[in-house]
Design a protein around this motif. Structure first.
Motif, mmCIF file in Angstrom:
data_model
loop_
_atom_site.group_PDB
_atom_site.id
_atom_site.type_symbol
_atom_site.label_atom_id
_atom_site.label_comp_id
_atom_site.label_asym_id
_atom_site.label_seq_id
_atom_site.Cartn_x
_atom_site.Cartn_y
_atom_site.Cartn_z
ATOM 1 N N GLY A 195 0.867 -1.262 -0.071
ATOM 2 C CA GLY A 195 -0.070 0.210 0.076
ATOM 3 C C GLY A 195 0.840 1.158 0.010
ATOM 4 N N CYS A 196 1.931 1.354 -0.902
ATOM 5 C CA CYS A 196 2.843 2.409 -0.937
ATOM 6 C C CYS A 196 2.258 3.489 -1.403
ATOM 7 C CB CYS A 196 4.119 1.952 -1.565
ATOM 8 S SG CYS A 196 3.687 1.602 -3.425
ATOM 9 N N GLY A 197 1.335 3.822 -2.183
ATOM 10 C CA GLY A 197 1.099 4.937 -2.717
ATOM 11 C C GLY A 197 1.857 5.399 -3.787
ATOM 12 N N ASP A 218 1.395 -1.475 -4.507
ATOM 13 C CA ASP A 218 0.153 -0.807 -4.512
ATOM 14 C C ASP A 218 -0.964 -1.416 -5.623
ATOM 15 O OD1 ASP A 218 -0.954 1.716 -2.722
ATOM 16 O OD2 ASP A 218 -2.124 1.292 -4.299
ATOM 17 N N CYS A 238 3.589 -1.472 6.268
ATOM 18 C CA CYS A 238 2.191 -0.735 5.951
ATOM 19 C C CYS A 238 1.693 0.279 6.570
ATOM 20 C CB CYS A 238 1.427 -2.076 5.923
ATOM 21 S SG CYS A 238 -0.318 -1.776 4.861
ATOM 22 N N GLY A 266 -2.486 0.873 5.382
ATOM 23 C CA GLY A 266 -2.720 0.066 4.037
ATOM 24 C C GLY A 266 -3.528 -1.045 4.734
#
Length: 262
Positions: free
Chosen positions: A64-66, A85, A128, A131
């Motif tokens: 969920g690193c964006g 992501d 995370c 996330g």
């Protein structure tokens, strides 16, 4: 940089809520600066510092690193980092940020937390930040699968009291009606096979100077599902009337930090 290859290439558009996040990253409002001040300790800085210390010399997966700014910071200390992501737009932006950073020990890939597409026991550390890792049994088992023996999972997530005054006014919200997050996360972690748990919660106050600042946040985060500034105008007016102080509009911030080992 070692060559850690995914097991399979991604196919289809099967990810839950992917469309929401694609819209968020495409919004011009996502790049309009908002103002907000936090009073008290919300755990964010403490978690970030611990995650940065933990990644030194390690092989790290950031789920969920964006668009990748914190992932890039970890790569400055880690042996190798992969950020994943499920948003194609987010990963495209992350790759642009990576190119500007000049880091050679980092790459960004499209992946679902429930199907990470890496061999088992690949990573020393899985991180995370707000996330999806601890959101389901499947994503937790995937994190466990790709962690090496003795590896560590670190996550900061949203608690059930986060923005509760806003969700009460709207009558809907991402955490409305949720059970105790600490109890839920601990149960899921133990069911996934994690035994050494350090779970801690933080409650602080976030203050938005104006209703415009709050509106920007609501547009680019999932606090209020299906938020629309025009359609929800009456709720915004109620919030401004009920919660505006001399400093601004006050809302509770609730964070839960998790450090888990096998």
């Amino acid at each position: 940089m070692r060559n850690i290859e995914p097991l399979d290439q991604l196919t289809g558009w099967e990810y839950e809520d992917r469309e929401y996040w694609e819209r968020v990253y495409a919004l011009p409002e996502n790049y309009i600066e908002e103002s907000a001040v936090t009073e008290g300790n919300d755990g964010e800085n403490e978690f970030d510092a611990r995650a940065l210390d933990a990644c030194v010399g390690r092989v790290v997966l950031d789920v969920g690193c964006g668009d990748g700014p914190f992932t890039i910071r970890m790569a400055e200390r880690a042996e190798e980092v992969i950020g994943v992501d499920f948003s194609r737009i987010a990963i495209s932006m992350a790759r642009k940020n990576l190119a500007n950073s000049g880091r050679k020990n980092l790459r960004f890939e499209i992946a679902n937390a429930e199907n990470l597409n890496f061999p088992k026991e690949t990573f020393d550390l899985v991180t995370c930040r707000r996330g999806p890792v601890t959101d389901s049994e499947n994503s937790l088992r995937e994190a466990q699968r790709v962690l090496k023996r003795g590896g560590t999972l670190m996550e900061i997530t949203i608690g059930e009291r986060d923005k509760e005054n806003l969700t009460n006014v709207f009558g809907r919200g991402q955490m409305l009606g949720s059970e105790r997050i600490i109890a839920l996360k601990e149960r899921l972690l133990r069911e996934a096979g994690f035994r050494k748990l350090e779970v801690k919660e933080y409650i602080a106050t976030e203050i938005f100077p104006t209703i415009r600042d709050l509106t920007i946040r609501l547009k680019n985060s999932p606090i209020i599902p299906d938020f629309n500034a025009e359609k929800d105008k009456e709720y915004l007016e109620k919030i401004e009337k009920a919660y505006k102080s001399t400093k601004g509009i006050k809302t509770p911030t609730h964070r839960v930090t998790i450090i888990a080992r096998m």
